[in-house]
Structures are given as structure tokens and as C-alpha cells.
Design a protein around this motif. Structure first.
Motif: not given
Length: 193
Positions: A1-27
Motif C-alpha cells: 500500500m506504500a505505492l498508493l501514497s506515492r501514486h494515488p492514481w493507482y487507487a483511482a484506477s480501482l474506481l474504474l472497475v465499478p464504472v466499467l461494470t455499470l457502463a458495460a461497454p459493448g465491445w
């Protein structure tokens, strides 16, 4: 988790999972079923960061995904167990670098998550919890997830299980290897326990 303190956008990438689940892209669909985005994010994270970080990430990811649906079943236990297992492989085993290995781990992980959901639905149905409302109507939670009602496990549930597992396993070598390469280069194994 030390990586998250140096690169917070890695934690933000976690938020892509529910977004992709909800958006359900068709491809990325196979027979109308999308991949398991949680597995495609958790697998490289666990291999790069280790057990403790992966267990915590699995719990957070499970909470985020469970908050999207109310139905009495949870992805948290399966994601935490997979985080522990993959984190242990990443720390104690030889480095997972081959595409086939990533695809196989994603296949097993998706099977684990989906079978966990199916087992929870079966237990809920057998115990009679939440199958009918007090007024005699049908619980909308069972209709929100059509593949996982006990009556549908042999038909639609199997279809969803096989399609989702195969699609996740096919996407894993491409998506997981890129994430794994990026996280290993940026983190250098910091925080692996």
C-alpha cells in the motif's frame, strides 16, 4: 500500500472497475455477457503488491461492487481469498510473466467469484431468505441478477458462468500483463508482504 501514497492514481484506477461494470461497454462481450472487471484489476495488483495489499484491495473492491446491487450475496469473500492467493503467488512463487499463466489465473479467479455467488444464491434460496416479500410479491433483488436465482442456475447461470469466465481469461493476458508491467516498474515491489 506504500505505492498508493506515492501514486494515488493507482487507487483511482480501482474506481474504474465499478464504472466499467455499470457502463458495460459493448465491445468486450461474449454471448451478451461482459468480463469480470474485478478480476482483471485485482490479479495484477495482487501479483505486484503482495498479500496484505491484495486482501485489502479485494475487500474494497468487493464493497464497491456490492454497493451496486442489493441482493444478499457478496463478492467480498471470494475477492479477498483470491487477493490472498494471488498475493502469495506473487511473493513466494516465481514471477508470473507468461500470458498463459495470467489467463489461467484469471479463469480460475472468475470461476471462484461466480461459483461463490452461485453458492450464496443457492443457500439463500434453500433457506428461504428473501425469496418473497411479506406481501406475497416477488423480491426485486432476485430479478436484478437473472443468472443467479436457484431455478436458473442450471440454465442461464451456467451460460453466464462459462461466457464470463472465457472472456475474462481471454482478456487477461493483454490487460493484466500491461497493468502488471506498469505497477512493477513504478512500485519496484514496494509494499509486498
Amino acid at each position: 500500500m506504500a505505492l498508493l501514497s506515492r501514486h494515488p492514481w493507482y487507487a483511482a484506477s480501482l474506481l474504474l472497475v465499478p464504472v466499467l461494470t455499470l457502463a458495460a461497454p459493448g465491445w468486450p462481450r461474449l454471448a451478451g455477457v461482459g468480463p469480470c472487471w474485478a478480476i482483471l484489476w485485482l490479479l495484477p495488483w495482487a501479483l505486484a503488491e503482495g498479500r496484505l495489499s491484495a486482501i485489502l484491495a479485494g475487500a474494497i473492491l468487493g464493497l464497491l461492487l456490492d454497493s451496486l446491487h442489493h441482493g444478499g450475496v457478496s463478492q467480498i469473500p471470494a475477492l479477498m481469498l483470491l487477493g490472498w492467493w494471488w498475493g502469495r503467488i506473487g511473493r513466494l512463487g516465481a514471477p508470473v510473466e507468461r500470458s498463459f499463466s495470467l489467463g489461467l489465473l484469471a479463469l480460475l479467479g472468475t470461476l471462484g467469484v461466480d461459483l461463490s455467488l452461485m453458492l450464496q444464491w443457492a443457500l439463500r434460496s434453500n433457506l428461504g431468505a428473501g425469496s418473497h416479500l411479506p406481501g406475497g410479491g416477488i423480491d426485486p433483488a432476485t430479478l436484478a441478477q437473472p443468472g443467479w436465482h436457484l431455478d436458473d442456475l442450471a440454465g442461464a447461470g451456467l451460460h453466464v458462468l462459462l461466457a464470463r469466465t472465457l472472456l475474462t481469461a481471454l482478456l487477461a493476458p493483454v490487460l493484466c500483463s500491461l497493468q502488471l508491467l506498469l505497477w512493477r516498474q513504478q512500485g519496484g515491489g514496494v509494499g509486498r508482504r
